[in-house]
Enzyme design. Structure first.
Site, short mmCIF file in Angstrom:
data_model
loop_
_atom_site.label_atom_id
_atom_site.label_comp_id
_atom_site.label_asym_id
_atom_site.label_seq_id
_atom_site.Cartn_x
_atom_site.Cartn_y
_atom_site.Cartn_z
N PHE A 151 0.84 -1.19 0.00
CA PHE A 151 0.00 0.00 0.00
C PHE A 151 0.88 1.24 0.00
CE2 PHE A 151 -2.89 -3.23 1.54
CZ PHE A 151 -4.06 -2.91 0.88
N GLU A 152 0.39 2.21 -0.72
CA GLU A 152 1.15 3.41 -1.03
C GLU A 152 1.87 4.08 0.14
OE1 GLU A 152 -1.27 5.99 -3.20
OE2 GLU A 152 0.41 7.28 -3.70
N PHE A 153 1.23 4.16 1.28
CA PHE A 153 1.81 4.97 2.35
C PHE A 153 2.68 4.18 3.31
CE2 PHE A 153 -1.71 7.49 0.70
CZ PHE A 153 -0.95 8.56 0.24
#
Lengths: 255, 323
Positions: free
Chosen positions: A52-54
């Site tokens: 996931f991106e973060f």
């Protein structure tokens, strides 16, 4: 045996899920990709490493994340890092699949998620690139998940947010994007699409159950290539539907 | 190095790394008590026209008690780095944002921002410059390195590049085209963390989003924390310090400072409240009513928490699963 009944969202999720292979890495965005990844983990790909991106890497998707930075994106994860580590992992070639969405897609798989109409006088101001452009630039194979209609499948985008094959063969490399990367599949409520190996144009691989080739063509705003044999996707089976309804989306956020 | 192409977006903040070095040299390195209230912090450190950034991702670790105070003090003509959901939406709704380095403004699950469109139409947001999330975090990283730009392989071949202030050059080593993005030095960075001591040494639980890079790219850094802890606790686990004190100018104690956003392991996102915002922000009148009720009519963060109510806050805390 009676056929299981299902809705178009469930079909979409199952189609995307079947594309995720075990022991691989996948960059997951909000919405349908999260459900598809969760279903894949519970069906055929228990060792699918979701990214996931973060910063969440290798989460076990017991509960469905509703935000790309929420705690569920690193639930029982292998690593909780930050956005830089994740995007740089993609930059170094560690991330195989990248899931994307958009408001518009063109024949080369380029995506628009920035603006409908003129940039300075927009009809609709969309959320913007976010990490979309980075995923489309760096992941080896990108998979777009879209609703299929003529307003979305168009010959020319209002704004090219995220790179597909740009203007055709060789264009990505000429622009400086990493060689060997690019769009792999487009999953829609009507079809599963790929890209012609030479021309890099979008190609119909399979229709969703009960959908005709004509229906797909009529809902596409540009000329679509056809695979030598256009197949029909198998419908969601009982096991997929049971897991999807009872385990993946218990809270009924999406289905 | 020859420039092949330049993005047509305006450079909103100059990558003046020498001035940044001078600024940092003059920052106090003393271990002094930096605790203050939201009202004091905003009055002292945030000025009309400043370039600011709120470090967060989605509605996670949102520095809402500070953002609400900026709105209460009506600090106008802000320039904003926009990777935001709720907090950038309310700043926009209050009419305080003039220019933006833009990567994502939306409500995730609940769709597009209704506010941004109105602010563009009204001409209050005068400039929007496009970037990707990667480009922005690399811009912070360049500032953190003290260099004026950094080469990246994002944005190539797209309109995201065209409407940015990036440059396309030929790589002097490989000969391939590559994008250069300018260092982004913030006038003020605002970061909400789990714990800090009174000097500003900070700990974050869970994923860290943009925090590491942004804290190092900010001339002035305001930190709000769920909990203020003794420095002995920081010294007991120094590996947990993600932001050391010398980066920090002010420390605000803000329990539930992220509401309606979440803080992992402490409290969940207030889904009903976010849905409520998604609904009322569709129309200017109801947007204003919301701002009156939750921001303008309240004195401070304490009154905000009283309005949300102890019961609701307890519920949000209890929603966190036991590990």
């Amino acid at each position: 045996m009676s056929k299981p009944t299902y809705n178009p969202n469930e079909m979409l999720i199952c189609t995307a899920s079947r594309l995720m292979t075990d022991n691989s890495t996948a960059f997951i965005g909000t919405g349908i990709p999260m459900l598809a990844a969760s279903l894949a983990q519970k069906m055929h790909a228990p060792n699918l490493t979701t990214i996931f991106e973060f910063g969440g890497m290798g989460a076990i998707l017991d509960d469905l994340p509703v935000a790309v930075g929420g705690r569920r994106t690193f639930h029982k994860a292998l690593s909780a890092a930050g956005i830089l580590d994740v995007i740089e992992a993609a930059g170094r070639g560690f991330i195989e699949y990248g899931f994307l969405g958009g408001a518009q897609i063109d024949p080369y798989g380029n995506l628009n998620s920035t603006v409908i109409g003129d940039f300075y006088k927009p009809k609709v101001r969309l959320p913007g690139s976010g990490g979309g452009n980075d995923v489309g630039s760096h992941c080896w194979q990108t998979i777009a998940i879209m609703r299929h209609d003529k307003r979305r499948f168009i010959p020319k985008l209002d704004f090219r947010t995220t790179p597909g094959y740009l203007t055709g063969p060789g264009a990505r490399e000429a622009a400086g994007l990493p060689p060997g990367t690019g769009p792999y599949r487009v999953v829609t409520n009507l079809a599963l699409l790929g890209f012609h190996p030479e021309s890099k144009r979008m190609m119909l691989l399979a229709t969703q159950p009960g959908v005709s080739v004509e229906e797909v063509l009529n809902n596409t705003g540009f000329e679509l290539l056809l695979a030598d044999e256009v197949e029909e996707n198998p419908p969601p089976n009982e096991e997929e539907l049971r897991i999807l309804r009872e385990e993946v989306d218990k809270e009924k956020f999406y289905i | 190095m020859e420039i092949i192409k330049s993005g047509i977006g305006e450079l909103l903040q100059p990558p003046d790394v020498n001035a940044f070095r001078d600024w940092n040299r003059n920052k106090s390195k003393s271990l002094i008590d930096k605790r203050m209230t939201e009202a004091e912090v905003v009055k002292r450190f945030i000025h009309e026209g400043d370039y600011i950034g709120t470090e967060l991702y989605g509605t996670v670790r949102c520095p809402m008690s500070i953002v609400n105070e900026i709105i209460r003090q009506d600090i106008k003509n802000l320039r904003l780095v926009g990777q935001g959901v709720y907090e950038s939406d309310v700043l926009l709704a209050a009419g305080l944002v003039k220019e933006m380095d833009f990567t994502y403004i939306g409500l995730e699950l609940y769709g597009i921002s209704h506010v941004i469109r109105r602010e563009i139409d009204a001409g209050r947001v005068e400039k929007i410059v496009e970037w990707s999330n990667g480009a922005l975090v690399w811009r912070f990283k360049a500032a953190a390195m003290g260099v004026p730009f950094i080469p990246v392989r994002s944005m190539l071949g797209t309109d995201t590049f065209k409407y940015s202030a990036a440059k396309l050059v030929e790589c002097p080593y490989t000969g391939d085209p590559i994008a250069l993005v300018p260092a982004l030095i913030l006038d003020v960075g605002i970061i909400h963390v789990h714990r800090a001591d009174k000097y500003g040494n900070c700990q974050i639980d869970g994923i860290t989003g943009f925090a590491y890079e942004m804290s190092r790219a900010s001339k002035t850094l305001i930190v709000s924390a769920e909990e203020i802890i003794p420095t002995e606790e920081i010294r007991r686990q120094p590996d947990r310090t993600i932001i050391p004190y010398y980066l920090v100018d002010a420390v605000v104690h803000a329990p539930f400072g992220s509401h309606p956003g979440e803080m992992c392991y402490l409290y969940e996102r207030d889904e009903e409240h976010i849905q409520h915002w998604a609904e009322v922000s569709k129309k200017p009148e109801t947007t204003q009513e919301y701002l009156e009720k939750y921001i303008y009519n309240l004195k401070d963060h304490q009154e905000y928490l009283e309005l949300i109510g102890e019961e609701r806050l307890r519920e949000l805390r209890e929603m966190v699963p036991c590990s």
